[in-house]
Structures are given as structure tokens and as C-alpha cells.
Design an enzyme around this catalytic site. Structure first.
Site, PDB file in Angstrom:
ATOM      1  N   ASP A 158      17.308 -17.362  23.303  1.00 18.42           N
ATOM      2  CA  ASP A 158      18.638 -16.722  23.235  1.00 18.42           C
ATOM      3  C   ASP A 158      18.906 -15.642  23.939  1.00 18.42           C
ATOM      4  OD1 ASP A 158      21.334 -16.314  22.223  1.00 18.42           O
ATOM      5  OD2 ASP A 158      20.956 -15.651  20.147  1.00 18.42           O
TER       6      ASP A 158
ATOM      7  N   ASP B 208      26.513 -15.311  25.934  1.00 17.88           N
ATOM      8  CA  ASP B 208      27.995 -15.292  25.739  1.00 17.88           C
ATOM      9  C   ASP B 208      28.576 -14.291  25.040  1.00 17.88           C
ATOM     10  OD1 ASP B 208      25.995 -15.774  23.702  1.00 17.88           O
ATOM     11  OD2 ASP B 208      27.018 -17.557  22.721  1.00 17.88           O
TER      12      ASP B 208
ATOM     13  N   CYS C  70       7.068 -27.016  -5.707  1.00 17.78           N
ATOM     14  CA  CYS C  70       6.625 -27.196  -4.203  1.00 17.78           C
ATOM     15  C   CYS C  70       5.141 -27.401  -4.410  1.00 17.78           C
ATOM     16  CB  CYS C  70       6.877 -26.038  -3.450  1.00 17.78           C
ATOM     17  SG  CYS C  70       6.577 -26.085  -1.798  1.00 17.78           S
TER      18      CYS C  70
ATOM     19  N   CYS D 260       3.209 -27.288  -1.087  1.00 18.95           N
ATOM     20  CA  CYS D 260       2.991 -26.915   0.107  1.00 18.95           C
ATOM     21  C   CYS D 260       1.457 -26.171  -0.181  1.00 18.95           C
ATOM     22  CB  CYS D 260       3.832 -25.954   0.725  1.00 18.95           C
ATOM     23  SG  CYS D 260       4.035 -24.344   0.445  1.00 18.95           S
TER      24      CYS D 260
ATOM     25  N   CYS E 296       1.681 -23.026  -2.489  1.00 25.28           N
ATOM     26  CA  CYS E 296       2.232 -23.181  -3.912  1.00 25.28           C
ATOM     27  C   CYS E 296       1.022 -23.811  -4.444  1.00 25.28           C
ATOM     28  CB  CYS E 296       3.472 -24.040  -3.849  1.00 25.28           C
ATOM     29  SG  CYS E 296       4.765 -23.000  -3.077  1.00 25.28           S
TER      30      CYS E 296
END
Lengths: 507, 507
Positions: free
Chosen positions: B89, B124, B276, B278, B281
């Protein structure tokens, strides 16, 4: 002596978080109970414990056939090498499959006591599904007789005897069977045999069977559901009041290369990206898993399947803790069109589901669509409004304010300033699901604690709104109503009011 | 020279699986693009790659401020220690937050070329949300001017320049901005700035903005969505045609002890059971995670959050592969009442969603409720039936057979035997969502490839059924209709037929 076998710490709908005290520690419910084969098990019970299961089920009949009297010497915990809770099925499954087993119920019961299983099941005669009522009745009678004998013979040794409920799709028999077992003193019950319901996707029948049993069961008695341990059925089983549920599907599916997901079962060959985070799915790509040699592949899929089921139970538990079990099951219903039919079971059994649903919740509840008018919390609010009496002769109804409770909103404060006859007007807000919200009670749960979708709802679908509306206007003597005449939803109900109530526009 | 920048391998709704060819390898889309801070990053980029991300986004403006000319010597890949795709960005985010940045767009562009980022964005002037149209117009104009200059100055070095679409809730401006960038030759576009839509739960506006842009974009141009990487929005962003989407939320949330779940974000203190699987977790209990010291805790939550987002993308990808993206997003809509409003966006944009939806699918589609009448596959079938001409003068309509296609069902075979005038009768089956199914085309997808809920549907909700019904009876010259007069759903439509059509009962 243990006074409380089953302690409940949290409830939502008919679901609950509880603990069962056993000879091998406390078991937290709801719990999935993996099936362990006493001889041919390929996933070590140690691994099963590691994944997070504190209770397993194994087969006493097969154990007896393979180990005979030696089993009693060793004890079931050594045989399957597992030091936490063990439940034993007694051969009822074999009876269901093969018609009978060559062992007497009293012998079986004695054996289960001998091997010191934590949860023992008498040798029942399962009705299954599709039996004519006469035959089913005979099976129930036989099972009750065996259960009576078994519990009378049982010793007070910390083992928990589970009474098996039979009856299948004959719900009167289910109720009768349940009552009989409770009367005998069973402290835990188990409901058979939903497997056939599920194989034919008859989730609605399964739900009705569970409800028929649950309606007879005191809260302090936990209920096991035989053979129903799939992510599709677990949320509903828990929401309807089942505390434990076993299944061998993790292994049976793995043998057919079938991979369990939250939304159903997939052939491993159809998986491009694993929709899962578990140890197996992060270790392999789908291609790598497919290329493993057969036994290894089966075991790895089975371990994934166990993780997928464990995750579902954990999600349901967390939903109970958050008070979002209704939202969770209604969402889950979209996993399969036949499961979606469960939405109707939920809305039709609002009274039953109300019992365990807390009157107040810390968090806002989410209201999505028409079925949420039947949410227990919403139903309770409707009842309150149906008993509400206003002393005013005029009523003004507006849509809900975003600030809640309504009496703290700008909208209301402005009304109180603008309306010259404010003191004479009953102010109400409304919400399609919750119905009329008299401003005085706009702080009652969930009137001040909900989020609703801004959708174009069809007023005809909101029958609870209509009922409350009717009763509210019968209970009170309004001679004038003010409302926004551009409000299509409200207009539908205003039309039903008697002519002697003056209809005035208000913006 | 690369001819195909973006290769699409599979589509469903407006979503697609694709690959973008970059200087640092192929990137598979849809892809979540984690934000890496060029200076303060605490989760190593190596760990981010290990979790499964092949594309990250970092900030060229901050990089320039901190490293200056040295950055060009080192290159962005060394600076953030990441050897796969990098998007930068250019400071637009800072412009949105602080109003302006002290660097000229041409300098910024030169810098982005110098550090050899894979995906570069011109500097931008984002419109954000809530700008009056005049001001928004000026921002769009300014951005287009900068973009024109930037692409004209760019070298053909394998870098991909991304054209930033602006306009916010002014959808005409969004369309204008999009057309302008395409005309300039941008091969990839990015849509800003949805963050504010999402913070105010205006998912419907976000969706409309995406659609306004997408309607102008050729298929071979991938679309990035700025700042929208939450499991709540990802499925819809993909379904509406976004290919990549970045977000720093995994870390921003972690700093506030906020834990991402598939259904929203939770305060860590509210988690009792991790929903979860993962690595985090399964390593910690919620209590253990809460007790970690601050920085460690933030990093562990951030890693969980990354896994949760990755899982959502994988689920969406698998849904595209299975042709079930519609089912997936409609289910996902039940995560929050404001997200549920997206169901209306989906049903209102059936034509738009039809373009990428395959005409034929290997698997049966699931039909749940009234919104499924607007599923692209179902709409296509309605169109076919609306063009169907029968030579018969009598019509017989039955409900759907469970065997599909209908002409292979017992029901149909029995009819062919029983009906004396069988040859003169047009046989149709029907389904609430699919409408009339003439038996001759009952093998066309999805007439023979669907599962439907057996619910009590309200015929008034099925407007597509009504339309097809009307056209079908106008196109054909039936003088007699036979149907089951107990069928409440069908009765509703039969009532609308002209009097000269004889209504006969049939069971």
C-alpha cells in the site's frame, strides 16, 4: 456415598453443561463417547484421551467372548488401556444386528460388574426402527424386565447403571419405557436406537423420539443417545437434552475414506482444500493423505474425524456458555435440507425448550427471521406483554429505536416533548419477532438486549405478533391508535382492529 | 512476456479459484493477504508463510520513512524477510486517516518500483464513507489522474500495478472509477474502503459497492478488497467476486484480547471452551492463554486469528470446488442479524451471480427455503421451463418423486399404465423452489440433482413459481388440469387459472 451423581452448571434450551461423578473421575457433559474396540482397536486409547475425550464406550459382550474370566481379573480399564470413564454396551447392538446373543442378561450384568466398567448397560432388546407396535411393545417389556432384575442384583460399588429406553418411532412406548426405568431407580438413561433414523435422514423422527423420552426425565438424570455422534446431529441432540452420545463413525467412515466435516461427510477424493485446522489437516495436503498406505491412511482420517467431532462438541458447549444455542442450531440446520426440517421441530416445541432457557442473559440475542418468534426468550416476552395492562386510552406505536431500552432513546424523549397529551398516551415500540414493546417494560430482557435484521418481513408469517396484538387490545381499552401509515408491517395488524378505535397517522 | 496474468480454474456465483503469476511465484486466489508492519511486526513473516499465506501486504510509505534509499538497495523482500508475493500500500490508508502525506504520487510510485514489490498501488486519495458526492467526485478524479500518471511511468518489470477504485457509497462514482482504471490498462484493481462500512455493520452497502465495481470488470482482471479480512465478510466478498482481501485485524484484535471465530469476534475473557482446532487452541486452555504475559499472549492470539481467517478462506475454496458456495454464504449469513441482510442482496442479484455459476454440477444442490428460488441454478431452470411448449391439451401435476429423474420413478411408470389417455396428457412434477418440472426434461440439471426440505412452505412466498406458472399456461393451450386437491401449495396456483380450464382431482 455420592449424593449428586449429575451436577448441572449451565443450561440453554434443553441443553446443559454438567459433570457426572464416576469411579474414574468427573466427566464433563455434553460429551461425545468414542467407541473403542476391545480387540481390534487401531487408534490407541492414549491418543483418544490426548485428543480430549474423558469417556469412551466399549463392548462388554465382545470383551467377554475374547477374554472370558481373565477380563474380570484384569478389569476393563487395563484391557483397553484407558484410565478414565468407560461405558460398556452389553451386546444390545449385536441383538439388534443378529437377533440374539447366546448369553443371559444376568450373566452379562455380573460380567459388567466384574470388569468394573464405570457405566454399565443391561442386556436389552433394542426395538430399532420399523417394528410393528406389538413387537416393539414386547421388546420394551422384555427390556424393562431385564433392567429390573439387573438393578435389583447390582451392588453399590460406584458403578452407574444406565437404563436403556426403547420404543423407536412408537413414542408412547418410548414414554412408557422411560417412566418404567425411572421408577426402578436408574440414575442415568440411554436412548436407542437412532442409527436407522439417521441413515434414512429422518432427523425429525429422531428429535420427536428424544422429546418423548425427555419429557418424562427429571433434570438430574443424564441421558445418553446411542450411536449419534456426527457433527450434523450433535447440536440438536444437545439442544433437546442429550448429555452424552457415542458413535463408531470416526473409524467406520475412515475405512471408507470418508472425511467428517461440520456440514456432513465427504469422500476424501472430493477434498481439494481441507476445511479444517486439526493436526492431520495441517500435516498433510489432501493429495498427500490420499497417497498414504492403507492402514496409515485409515488411522489418520479416523484421527481427523475424532477432531472434527470434538470440535463440534466444543462449539456447542461454547454456544451454551454464550446463551446462543438456539442461534447455533438454527444455523446448523442449513447443513442438509432434511436437517433443516428440525427448524420446525424447534419452533413447535417452544414450551419444552423454555424450561432450560435462562430468563435473563448477559448478551444480546440475535433475531434473524420468522422462526425466532418461537425462541423461548422471545416467547417469554410475549407472555409478559399479553398480561400488560395500560391505564391510558390512547396508544402510539413506533418502530424500535436503535438505543435500548426504548425509554432512553431520543425518539422517545422527543415524543415526550412534542406530544401535548403525552401523559394520556400509551407508547409502544415494536419488533416483528418480539411483538409490541410497551415503553415501560422496554428494559426487560430481551426487549433491550437483541439485534434484529432490517428485512422486509411478511406480517402474515408473524403469528405470535398477531396473537399478542389481539390479546393486548382486548386487555386494554384504547379508543385511539397513532402509527405511521407507511409502515406496511404495522398496517396489516391495524386493519384487524375494531372500528371504534380511531386510527390516526403519526410520523 | 506473460500473456495470462490471471488464470481462473473454477467458478461459482461470482467467486472463482484462480492463480496470479508474480515475480515471486504463483498466488492462488481467493487469498487473504495479512498485513505485515515493515518495522514493528511481532509475528515473524516466516510463521505467516508457514500458516499458509503466499501473499502479504506491507506499507511502502512507512518503509520509505524508515529505510529511505536503503530500502531500494535491499528490496522489500529482504526488509520484511518474505520470499513470496508482496503487495504494498502506498500511503492511501494514511491519507484516509490523517488527510494527506508529504510525498508526491510520482515519488511513491518510483519508490515502489525500486523496492520491487510484486503488487504496487499508486498513491490514491480514498473516499472512505460518508463524503458528500462533490468531494467524493474530486477524490475519484484526483485518484484517476495519479493512476494514469503512475501506469504511464511504470516499467515492464513483472510488477503488477493495482488500480484503486474509489467512490464509497456513491455507486455511480464507483462504476466510473472502475471504468477509468480499466481503460488505462490496469490488470488488477482494488476496492476501497470498506472498513467503515463494516464497522457500522453496513454489509448491504459493502455488497452493493462490490457489485457496482464488479459489473464493470472483465473476468480476467482480479479484484482486491481493502481491509476486509474477517470470517464474517470473506465468504460474501468471494461470492461477489473479490479475489484477494487484506486486513490487519488479526493483530489489531489480538492487542485488545479479541479472538476471531467463524461467527464473529469474542473477548478472550468470554471463552470457556475454544471453538477451534488450531495449534494455539490445542496447546492452551482458555485459562492458560489468559494467563500468559502480555506480548506472548498477543502473539498467540494473533496466530490463532490468522488460523481462523485461513480456515475461513479454505472453507470457501472447498465450497467453490463443491459447487456449494450459495449454500455456504446463505448459512454464513446467520452469524449476525446485519449480515443476514446479505441474503436479500444475494436474491436481488441473481442475474449477476448467474454469470459465474456453472450450468451443470456434479453434485446435488440443496434447497432449503424460499430464498433458494433465486439460486442461479434454479433461475436457469425456470427460464428453460418458461420456454417449454407442450403439444398436449391436458396437464397432470404431481409432487416430486424421490427417484430422479421423474421419468424413471415408479410414480411416473404407474401413471403411464393407469392413465387411459396417457398419450394426451402433459405430465409435470413440481417443487416449490424449482417450479414446474415437465417430465420430458426432468433429467436436466438441477431437476434431477437436488435435495429439498419437506416443510410447509407458504405458496405466496414463491413468486418465481408463480411467474413460471403464469407463462407456462400462457404458452400452452391446456383445457384440463388434474392435480391432488388436498395439495394446499398447488391449490393456491390452480386458483389463478382461467375458468375455461377444467380442474379435475387426481390422487
Amino acid at each position: 456415598m455420592k449424593i449428586y451423581l449429575f451436577e448441572i452448571s449451565k443450561t440453554d434450551l434443553a441443553g446443559r453443561i454438567g459433570t457426572i461423578d464416576t469411579n474414574h473421575g468427573k466427566i464433563e457433559t455434553p460429551a461425545y463417547v468414542p467407541v473403542i474396540h476391545p480387540v481390534k482397536q487401531t487408534i490407541p486409547s492414549k491418543k483418544i484421551k490426548e485428543i480430549g475425550f474423558d469417556l469412551v464406550i466399549t463392548n462388554a459382550y465382545i470383551t467377554r467372548n475374547n477374554y472370558g474370566d481373565k477380563a474380570v481379573k484384569k478389569g476393563i480399564h487395563k484391557i483397553i488401556d484407558y484410565d478414565r470413564g468407560i461405558m460398556t454396551d452389553s451386546g444390545g447392538y449385536q441383538v439388534l444386528e443378529y437377533g440374539d446373543v447366546p448369553v443371559a442378561p444376568t450373566e452379562m450384568a455380573e460380567f459388567e460388574q466384574g470388569i468394573m466398567t464405570d457405566f454399565a448397560i443391561p442386556l436389552d432388546k433394542p426395538t430399532g426402527f420399523g417394528l410393528p407396535i406389538k413387537k416393539a411393545e414386547a421388546y420394551v417389556k422384555h427390556t424393562l424386565k431385564v433392567c429390573k432384575q439387573t438393578i435389583e442384583d447390582s451392588k453399590d460399588n460406584g458403578q452407574i447403571w444406565i437404563g436403556p429406553i426403547q420404543g423407536g418411532e412408537h413414542f408412547d412406548l418410548v414414554a412408557k419405557s422411560t417412566k418404567g426405568l425411572i421408577k426402578m431407580g436408574y440414575k442415568m438413561l440411554a436412548l436407542g436406537s437412532p442409527v436407522e433414523f439417521m441413515e434414512s435422514y429422518e432427523y425429525r423422527l429422531l428429535a420427536q423420539m428424544i422429546i418423548a423420552a425427555k419429557k418424562q426425565i427429571p433434570h438430574n438424570i443424564p441421558l445418553h443417545l446411542f450411536g449419534a455422534g456426527h457433527p450434523l446431529t450433535i447440536p440438536f441432540a444437545v439442544a433437546l437434552g442429550c448429555d452424552t452420545f457415542d458413535s463408531a463413525s470416526y473409524m467406520l467412515y475412515a475405512k471408507q475414506n470418508r472425511y467428517i466435516t461440520e456440514d456432513g461427510t465427504r469422500d476424501l477424493s472430493d477434498i481439494v482444500v481441507f476445511p479444517c485446522n486439526c493436526e492431520i489437516c495441517t500435516k498433510y495436503t489432501p493429495d498427500e493423505l490420499r497417497q498414504l498406505e492403507s492402514i496409515e491412511k485409515i488411522n489418520q482420517i479416523a484421527i481427523h474425524n475424532l477432531h472434527a467431532i470434538k470440535l463440534e462438541v466444543d462449539k456447542v458447549k461454547q454456544a451454551i456458555h454464550e446463551g446462543r444455542l438456539w442461534e447455533y442450531v438454527i444455523k446448523k440446520a442449513r447443513a442438509h435440507p432434511k436437517l433443516f426440517e428440525m427448524v420446525e421441530v424447534m419452533t413447535e416445541n417452544s414450551e419444552f425448550l423454555k424450561i432450560g432457557t435462562p430468563k435473563f442473559k448477559e448478551r444480546a440475542i440475535f433475531l434473524f427471521d420468522k422462526e425466532d418468534q418461537f425462541r423461548p426468550e422471545v416467547q417469554v416476552f410475549h407472555e409478559i406483554v399479553r398480561g400488560f395492562k395500560s391505564k391510558k386510552e390512547k396508544i402510539l406505536i413506533t418502530n424500535e429505536s436503535s438505543t435500548k431500552p426504548g425509554y432512553l432513546s431520543h425518539q422517545f424523549v422527543n415524543l415526550s416533548k412534542k406530544l401535548k397529551d403525552f401523559e394520556e398516551v400509551q407508547i409502544c415500540q415494536y419488533n416483528p419477532q418480539l411483538g409490541l414493546i410497551p415503553i415501560e417494560i422496554s428494559d426487560i430482557f430481551p426487549a433491550a438486549h437483541h439485534e434484529t435484521s432490517r428485512m422486509n418481513f411478511d406480517p402474515k408469517e408473524f403469528t405470535e405478533f398477531e396473537k399478542t396484538w389481539k390479546i393486548f387490545f382486548e386487555n386494554n381499552k384504547f379508543s385511539e391508535i397513532r402509527y405511521n401509515k407507511d409502515d406496511e408491517f404495522l398496517k396489516y395488524f391495524v386493519k384487524t382492529l375494531p372500528k371504534n378505535i380511531k386510527k390516526k397517522s403519526f410520523l
